[in-house]
Design a protein around this motif. Sequence first.
Motif, PDB file in Angstrom:
ATOM      1  N   ASP A  23       5.839  -8.810   8.360  1.00  0.00           N
ATOM      2  CA  ASP A  23       4.588  -8.055   8.488  1.00  0.00           C
ATOM      3  C   ASP A  23       4.847  -6.622   8.941  1.00  0.00           C
ATOM      4  OD1 ASP A  23       3.175 -10.311   7.736  1.00  0.00           O
ATOM      5  OD2 ASP A  23       2.710 -10.907   9.792  1.00  0.00           O
ATOM      6  N   SER A  26       6.577  -4.510   6.185  1.00  0.00           N
ATOM      7  CA  SER A  26       5.624  -4.184   5.115  1.00  0.00           C
ATOM      8  C   SER A  26       4.669  -3.076   5.539  1.00  0.00           C
ATOM      9  CB  SER A  26       4.819  -5.431   4.722  1.00  0.00           C
ATOM     10  OG  SER A  26       5.661  -6.402   4.161  1.00  0.00           O
ATOM     11  N   THR A  27       4.306  -3.058   6.819  1.00  0.00           N
ATOM     12  CA  THR A  27       3.350  -2.078   7.339  1.00  0.00           C
ATOM     13  C   THR A  27       3.985  -0.738   7.664  1.00  0.00           C
ATOM     14  OG1 THR A  27       2.043  -3.878   8.281  1.00  0.00           O
ATOM     15  CG2 THR A  27       1.624  -1.681   9.145  1.00  0.00           C
ATOM     16  N   THR A 104       5.823  -6.469  -2.708  1.00  0.00           N
ATOM     17  CA  THR A 104       6.402  -5.142  -2.476  1.00  0.00           C
ATOM     18  C   THR A 104       5.493  -4.037  -2.988  1.00  0.00           C
ATOM     19  OG1 THR A 104       7.719  -5.323  -4.501  1.00  0.00           O
ATOM     20  CG2 THR A 104       8.799  -5.926  -2.447  1.00  0.00           C
ATOM     21  N   SER A 107       2.890  -2.871  -0.525  1.00  0.00           N
ATOM     22  CA  SER A 107       3.348  -2.068   0.611  1.00  0.00           C
ATOM     23  C   SER A 107       3.615  -0.632   0.160  1.00  0.00           C
ATOM     24  CB  SER A 107       4.631  -2.657   1.199  1.00  0.00           C
ATOM     25  OG  SER A 107       5.189  -1.769   2.158  1.00  0.00           O
ATOM     26  N   TYR A 109       5.694   1.083   1.317  1.00  0.00           N
ATOM     27  CA  TYR A 109       7.133   1.259   1.549  1.00  0.00           C
ATOM     28  C   TYR A 109       7.959   0.355   0.641  1.00  0.00           C
ATOM     29  CZ  TYR A 109       5.194   3.483   5.657  1.00  0.00           C
ATOM     30  OH  TYR A 109       4.470   4.286   6.483  1.00  0.00           O
TER      31      TYR A 109
END
Length: 200
Positions: A23, A26-27, A104, A107, A109
């Motif tokens: 988590d 992903s953030t 992915t 996200s 990122y």
Amino acid sequence: MAAELKQLACDPKRAAILSAAIDVFSTRGFARTSMAHIAEEAGMSRPALYQYFENKGDIFACAFTALVEGSADSALAALEKPGSVAEQLEGFLQNFSGAFWERTAASPYGDELLSAKSAFAPQAVGAVMVRIRRDLDRYLKRVGPKGRSAATVARRKGWIDQLEFSPRGFKLDRPSSASYLRRLTALSESLAADIEASRG
């Protein structure tokens, strides 16, 4: 998330840390994530986190490996479900490539996380791909043309290469999740038609 981390179920604390880490990565992305961020998300102190993992790269490698292994398990299980070859191949592709792309792509990122994968988890991902290629070969022996001729073996290898590498090319223009999943469906239908025609 728990199913994706089943490889670490023997140690619930490690599994909880990895779930929290996924988590946070992903953030925040890999570069902006710290051990303190992961510890906070996991509800533990930073020193306690070091009892389970050496550093951020170690956590990332374990978390990424667990995700890839969970996706591989789901993908290979889809090949055993009732249905046509096209449906089985689509289940394989959607569970392995599709689910991962959705995660992915969601996200901001995603590219950074994929780069971190190359740096921290290449051996684990390589081992998963060896297993996938082996099990795909078994599947294609069952649903494709019979025999051990050089042509038949080469044809199976070609289909496996398409299942492994085509989904990577489908990402080059950074499609939406819906577009990417449609491309996987088209690939599964095309390969299934070729496999069925080859049984002649």
